[in-house]
Design an enzyme around this catalytic site. Structure first.
Site, mmCIF file in Angstrom:
data_model
loop_
_atom_site.group_PDB
_atom_site.id
_atom_site.type_symbol
_atom_site.label_atom_id
_atom_site.label_comp_id
_atom_site.label_asym_id
_atom_site.label_seq_id
_atom_site.Cartn_x
_atom_site.Cartn_y
_atom_site.Cartn_z
ATOM 1 N N TYR B 129 -25.283 4.535 15.954
ATOM 2 C CA TYR B 129 -25.829 5.024 17.224
ATOM 3 C C TYR B 129 -27.044 5.929 17.036
ATOM 4 C CZ TYR B 129 -22.232 2.930 20.107
ATOM 5 O OH TYR B 129 -21.460 2.029 20.751
ATOM 6 N N GLU B 228 3.124 -1.787 1.023
ATOM 7 C CA GLU B 228 2.189 -2.602 1.810
ATOM 8 C C GLU B 228 2.385 -2.409 3.307
ATOM 9 O OE1 GLU B 228 1.981 -6.782 0.932
ATOM 10 O OE2 GLU B 228 1.115 -7.274 2.865
ATOM 11 N N ASP B 280 4.291 -7.527 -0.577
ATOM 12 C CA ASP B 280 4.845 -8.862 -0.402
ATOM 13 C C ASP B 280 4.589 -9.703 -1.642
ATOM 14 O OD1 ASP B 280 5.661 -8.249 2.125
ATOM 15 O OD2 ASP B 280 4.014 -9.307 3.150
#
Ligand SMILES: Nc1ncnc2c1ncn2[C@@H]1O[C@H](COP(=O)(O)OP(=O)(O)O)[C@@H](O)[C@H]1O
Ligand SMILES: [Mg+2]
Lengths: 564, 402
Positions: B129, B228, B280
C-alpha cells in the site's frame, strides 16, 4: 410505364377460344421484336433494375462517355454532374463535359438509337463498349417520365446545337421534338446531357456519391464538380495530374480472341478478295507465312473467296487457328492508369497512412491484351502516426484530416477491407461477390502481409484495395458491366499484382509495428526512469539537480543501448 | 538424555515438589543486539544506491545481482544441516523490461532504510500500500511487491540481512505453542520484559510472533514435538500431554512459517532440545512440511541458514507405522499428485538424496501405494495416540528418520 409506344399491340389480340392454334393463327402473333421493346422487358440487364440503380446507371453512362470523349480528344476533362430533385421520386440529371462535342447529325443517333456507337467495333481500350449506354438512359427516362432528353453540344468549329429527343421505341429510331441553334454557350466545345427520370437518391455504398468518388480515384487527371440534391454547393474533386493519358492505339483482333460466329461475320463483311489476304488484313500478328500455315492446316486454298466460305469450312478455319502458334497481341493499345497516378488518386481521396501500388506487365486472355494494376491504401489502426526523426527519437504526429467526403472509402480496422474494382477506369459498384477480382483478393493470403483474414473472406483492416483492369475488351459477366468474368489468366495476373503490393504493405506494417513497439518501450522508460532517480535521491539524499542529471544520463545510455 | 529421563521419572513417581526439573535459559538472539545487523542493513542499502549512481554517472547501465532462488540452486551437506545457496545468480540490468522493477526495488529499499532508522515495521501488505503513493511506479498487486522484497532480501542475504532485519514482516502469525516454556518478550513502548508461561494458557496457546529474534526463553522441557495439524495439537493439549511427557508442543499448521521455523530453531539450538516432527504419512508431510522445517526450501534458500531446524528428526507417521500399528484399513490410496511429489523428491531433492533411510521410506510408501493421517490412530480409540503411539515411538527416538 405510362408511355404509349411500349405497348405491344400485336400481342394483346384476343386469341381464338380453341385450345390449339394453327400455324396461320400463330403467324398473326409472330412479328419482329424491336430492341427497345426488348429493353423494356429486360432493363435489369442494363442496370436499370430499380430506381436507385437507374439514377446511378444514367449518370455512369453519361460520365463514362464524357471521359472517353475528352481523352480521345486529348482534353483534360472538366465535368459537371448535377442531380436535382423534382418530385419525391423524380430527378433531373445534368452531365456536362468540355469534350470535343458531337457533330449535329450524330446527336440524335447517339442519344436516340440503341446499339449505336463508335466503340463496339473498335479494338481500343475505352470505357463504353456495347454502344448501348446513353440511349438506354434516355429510353428509361422516357418510359418513366414521358419526357425525352435535352442535349446541347458544340464542336470547336460548329455552333451550339440544342436538341430535345425522344425515342420511337418500336422502331428504335430517334424523334426530335425541339431543335435550336443557340446564340451563345459558355463552353468552346463540349456536350451537355439533361434528362428527367424516376429515381431514388441515396448515399452510402454503391451510391452515385460512391461512384463519383471512385471515379475521382481512377481518373486523377479529371476535375469533377458534383452537386447532390442534399447540397447547396457542388463538391469539387480537383485533378491531381494535368497530363491526359495517351490515346490508346487501336488494334485489330487477335485470331485467338475471335469466336466462330464472329469469324463468319468477318468473312462475310471483309473487303479482302482472298483468304490469305483476309487473315493478314483483319487480324493482328498474322503475316503471310502464318496465314498460309493456318489455311493449310484447315485444308483450304489460299485463294478461296472469303465471302464464299461455307459454314463447315469456317469451322475448319476456326479450329486451325486454335492449333497454330501465333504470337501474343501487341500491348500498345493499353492505357493503364500508372503507378504514380494510382497513388495520387488514392492519396487524393483516402486519408490513409501508407500507399502501395503494383503494375503487372501486359498479358493476354483469349487473344485480348489486358493489364492489371493494384493499389493499396492502408490506415494505421488507432490513428496516431509515429515518426522517427534523424536523431532516432520517435514523435507522435497528428493525423491528417481533410478532403471532402472521406468517410466512405476507409472503414474501421476490424471491418473487411474496401475493394475498389475498376475496368478501364470505370468503377464497378455492384455484384462484388460475383466478380473475378473479389475471388482473386479472397484467394490471396493476407496474413503474411500483416492483415487479418477470416478463412476464404476479404482481409480485415482500415484499408482500400484497388484493382484495375485495362483491356481492349473487358469480359463482363453481364451487360450491366458490373463484374469481371473470372478467366484463369486474369485471376492469375490480379493475384500476382496483389502479392506484389501486399509484400510492400507487409513490410510497412512490420516496420510500423516495430516503431510502435519501440515507441511504447521508450514511453515506458520515460515513465519509470524518474522513479529510479527518486529512489536514489531518497536513499542517498542527493540534490534535485543531481537526481535529474542521473535520470537524463541513464535515459541517454538506454537509448544508445537500444538504438533503432 | 537417559539421565534426564530418569529425573523425569523420579519426579513423576515421587511427585515431590522439591525436585524441580532443571531450568534452561536463553536470551535475545545475538544478532538482534546492538547496532550490528541493523547497521549492515543500512550500509547495504546505501551501497546498492551508490553503485547505481556511480554506474549511471559513468554513462553505464547499472545492474543488481541476486542469487537464484530455486531447488536447482541449493546444495545439501549433512554437516551444515540446511539447504545452502548455490552459485547461480540472476543479474537485473537496467533496460526497458527491468526499469519499472528497478525503480521499485530502489524505492522499497528507501522504505526499508526509513523503517530500520525509525524502528518501525511494515507488513508485506502495508509495503504494497505504501507504493500506491508512488504514482506510475506503484505495484498493481501484492504479488509484485512480495517478489521485489524477496529479491532485496536475496541480495542482502549474503551479509546475513533478512527481510525481518529490513523491518518487513509477514501478515501471517506463527504457529501455536504450549508446554513447559516461558517466553520473555519486550514491551515495544517501555522495553520492559513480558513473560508468557506456555503452561498457563488454559485451553488456548501462545502464538509465535512474526519476528522472534528478540525473544528470550526458559524451559524445563526435554524435547519439542512439531505437529502438523491443529486437530492433533488440540488433542495433546487437552489431555496435557506436554505435562505428562515434559515437552513443548508446537503446532505448525501445514508448512511452518518463517517465524515458526526460526522460533523452533532458537528453542532447539539455544535450549539444546531435540525436535520431533509429527506429521501425516504422505509425501506432502515428508517432502514439504518436514523437509522445510529441517533444511529450509529452495525458494527461500538465501535465508535457510537461520530459518530451519537442522536437528529436527522425523518421528512419524511413517509407512512402517502403518504396518506396526495396524492402520492398513485406515489409509487412503496415494493420488497422482502424491506420487509425483514423492518421485520428484527422490529425483531432485538434495535432502532426500543424501539419506538412504529416506529413500527407502519414500520407496516403501510408493510401493504400499497408501497414505495415512495423524488422526488415523483414532481407529484404536481416541487416546490411543497418547497412551500407546507416542510413548512407544519416543522410547526409540534415536531411530527416528533423519
Ligand atoms: N459526351 C460525349 N461527347 C462526345 N461523344 C460522345 C459523347 N457521348 C457519346 N458520344 C459518342 O457516342 C457514342 C455512343 O455512346 P454510347 O451509346 O454510350 O455507346 P459506347 O459508349 O458504348 O460507345 C460513343 O461511342 C461516342 O462516340
Ligand atoms: Mg457509353
Amino acid at each position: 410505364m405510362r408511355v404509349e409506344s411500349i405497348h405491344r399491340k400485336g400481342q394483346n389480340h384476343p386469341v381464338a377460344a380453341t385450345k390449339h392454334l394453327t400455324a396461320e393463327q400463330m403467324a398473326k402473333n409472330q412479328k419482329e421484336i424491336s430492341v427497345s421493346e426488348f429493353f423494356a422487358k429486360n432493363r435489369h440487364l442494363l442496370g436499370f433494375d430499380n430506381k436507385q440503380k437507374a439514377l446511378l446507371t444514367t449518370i455512369k453512362e453519361a460520365v463514362d462517355n464524357s471521359l472517353d470523349a475528352c481523352e480521345e480528344a486529348g482534353i483534360a476533362p472538366d465535368l459537371l454532374i448535377e442531380i436535382h430533385q423534382v418530385e419525391e421520386d423524380r430527378f433531373r440529371v445534368v452531365i456536362e463535359d468540355n469534350g470535343p462535342g458531337i457533330v449535329k447529325e450524330q446527336i440524335q443517333n447517339i442519344f436516340g438509337k440503341l446499339l449505336y456507337g463508335s466503340k463496339f467495333h473498335s479494338r481500343r481500350q475505352s470505357r463504353g463498349q456495347q454502344g448501348i449506354g446513353i440511349s438506354a438512359a434516355l429510353l428509361y427516362a422516357q418510359m418513366t417520365t414521358g419526357k425525352g432528353a435535352k442535349i446541347i453540344s458544340k464542336t470547336t468549329r460548329g455552333k451550339p446545337q440544342s436538341l430535345t429527343l425522344q425515342m420511337d421505341s418500336a422502331k428504335n429510331k430517334p424523334m426530335i421534338t425541339k431543335e435550336a441553334v443557340l446564340k451563345e454557350w459558355h463552353l468552346k466545345h463540349g456536350t451537355r446531357f439533361e434528362v428527367e427520370l424516376e429515381a431514388t437518391y441515396k448515399r452510402g455504398l454503391r451510391s452515385v456519391d460512391d461512384y463519383i468518388k471512385q471515379t475521382a480515384v481512377s481518373n486523377p487527371h479529371a476535375t469533377l464538380h458534383y452537386l447532390t440534391p442534399d447540397d447547396e454547393e457542388p463538391r469539387i474533386y480537383e485533378r491531381a495530374v494535368k497530363v491526359v493519358p495517351d490515346r490508346p492505339a487501336e488494334i485489330k483482333p487477335h485470331p485467338y480472341g475471335v469466336e466462330l460466329g464472329e469469324l463468319i461475320r468477318m468473312l462475310r463483311e471483309t473487303n479482302s478478295r482472298w483468304l490469305v489476304g483476309f487473315l493478314q488484313e483483319e487480324f493482328c500478328r498474322v503475316g503471310r507465312k502464318k496465314a498460309l500455315e493456318i489455311i493449310k492446316e484447315a485444308g483450304l486454298g489460299e485463294k478461296s473467296y472469303p465471302t464464299r466460305i461455307a459454314r463447315e469450312e469456317a469451322d475448319a478455319l476456326y479450329r486451325s487457328i486454335q492449333k497454330t502458334k501465333i504470337s501474343a497481341p501487341p500491348t500498345t493499345c493499353l492505357s493503364p492508369i500508372g503507378e504514380k497516378r494510382i497513388t495520387e488518386g488514392l492519396m487524393k481521396e483516402t486519408d490513409a497512412d501508407f500507399y502501395a501500388v503494383a503494375t503487372r506487365p501486359p498479358s493476354v486472355y483469349r487473344g485480348n491484351p489486358f493489364q492489371i494494376e493494384v493499389g493499396i491504401a492502408w490506415a494505421k489502426p488507432g490513428g496516431d502516426q509515429l515518426e522517427v526523426d534523424k536523431r532516432g527519437r520517435i514523435k507522435k504526429t497528428k493525423k491528417r484530416r481533410g478532403t471532402v467526403d472521406t468517410e466512405n472509402l476507409l472503414g474501421n480496422a476490424d471491418e473487411p477491407v474496401r475493394l475498389l474494382r475498376f475496368a478501364n477506369r470505370v468503377p464497378l459498384l455492384s455484384q462484388q461477390s460475383g466478380c473475378g477480382f473479389t475471388k482473386a483478393v479472397t484467394q490471396t493470403s493476407w496474413k503474411s502481409y500483416g492483415l487479418q483474414q477470416p478463412k476464404g473472406s476479404m482481409p480485415l483492416g482500415s484499408a482500400v484495395i484497388l484493382v484495375h483492369m485495362a483491356s481492349v475488351w473487358v469480359p463482363f459477366t453481364s451487360e450491366a458491366k458490373e463484374a469481371i468474368a473470372p478467366y484463369d489468366e486474369i485471376l492469375k495476373e490480379v493475384k500476382r499484382a496483389l502479392q506484389d503490393a501486399g509484400r510492400k504493405l507487409g513490410a510497412h506494417i512490420r516496420k510500423d509495428k516495430r516503431v510502435a513497439n519501440e515507441f511504447e518501450k521508450r514511453s515506458y522508460i520515460e515513465k519509470y526512469l524518474p522513479h529510479v532517480g527518486i529512489g536514489l535521491q531518497e536513499i542517498l539524499g542527493i540534490t534535485d539537480e543531481a537526481r535529474e542529471e542521473i535520470v537524463e544520463t541513464l535515459g541517454d545510455s538506454l537509448e544508445t543501448a537500444r538504438n533503432i | 538424555m537417559a539421565a534426564k529421563k530418569k529425573i523425569t521419572k523420579k519426579t513423576a513417581k515421587k511427585k515431590s515438589a522439591s525436585k524441580k526439573p532443571r531450568t534452561r535459559k536463553v536470551g535475545e538472539d545475538e544478532s538482534n543486539k546492538g547496532k550490528g545487523l541493523k547497521q549492515v542493513a543500512l550500509d547495504s542499502i546505501v551501497a546498492v544506491a551508490k553503485m547505481v549512481q556511480k554506474t549511471a554517472t559513468g554513462g553505464g547501465l547499472p545492474e543488481m545481482v541476486m542469487p537464484q532462488r530455486n531447488l536447482s540452486n541449493v546444495t545439501y551437506d549433512k554437516k551444515t544441516g540446511y539447504f545452502e545457496l548455490g552459485d547461480n545468480y540472476k543479474t537485473r540490468k537496467l533496460d526497458v523490461n527491468s526499469v519499472k522493477t528497478f525503480a521499485q526495488t530502489l524505492r522499497l529499499m528507501s522504505l526499508a532504510q526509513d523503517m530500520v532508522g525509525d524502528a518501525d515495521f511494515a507488513t508485506k501488505r502495508e509495503a504494497y500500500y505504501v507504493s500506491k503513493n508512488w504514482g506510475e511506479a506503484k505495484f498493481n498487486e501484492q504479488r509484485e511487491s512480495d517478489s521485489v522484497l524477496d529479491d532485496i532480501e536475496g541480495m542482502f542475504s549474503l551479509k546475513g540481512v533478512t527481510r525481518e532485519t529490513l523491518r518487513f514482516v509477514p501478515e501471517e502469525h506463527g504457529g501455536s505453542v504450549v508446554g513447559a516454556l516461558t517466553v520473555i518478550d519486550k514491551d515495544p513502548e517501555t522495553g520492559d520484559p513480558i513473560r508468557s508461561d506456555c503452561a498457563a494458557m488454559g485451553s488456548g496457546a501462545y502464538t509465535v510472533p512474526s519476528s522472534v529474534d528478540h525473544l528470550g526463553f526458559e524451559t524445563t522441557a526435554e524435547f519439542i514435538i512439531a505437529i502438523e495439524t491443529g486437530g492433533m495439537f488440540q488433542r495433546l493439549n487437552h489431555h496435557r500431554y506436554w505435562r505428562t511427557a515434559n515437552c513443548i508442543l508446537v503446532e505448525m499448521g501445514g508448512v511452518p512459517t518463517r517465524a515458526t521455523r526460526r522460533f523452533v530453531r532458537r528453542l532447539s539450538e539455544g535450549l539444546k532440545l531435540p525436535v520431533y516432527a509429527f506429521v501425516d504419512c504422505d509425501p506432502y508431510g515428508m517432502c514439504n512440511i518436514y523437509r522445510t522445517l529441517k533444511v529450509g526450501s529452495g525458494a527461500s534458500a538465501h535465508i535457510n541458514a537461520k530459518f530451519c531446524v537442522p536437528n529436527a528428526s522425523y518421528m512419524g507417521v511413517t509407512p512402517q507405522d502403518i504396518l506396526d500399528f495396524g492402520l492398513e484399513d485406515a489409509t487412503h490410496p496415494l493420488l497422482p499428485v502424491d506420487i509425483k511429489r514423492a518421485k520428484d523428491a527422490l529425483k531432485n531433492d538434495p535432502f532426500f538424496q543424501a539419506y538412504p533411510a529416506w529413500k527407502k521410506t519414500l520407496k516403501q510408501m510408493l510401493t504400499m501405494g497408501v497414505r495415512a493421517e495423524q488422526q488415523a490412530f483414532a481407529k484404536w480409540g481416541l487416546n490411543f495416540v497418547i497412551e500407546e503411539y507416542l510413548p512407544v515411538k519416543i522410547k526409540n527416538a534415536k531411530k527416528f528418520l533423519p
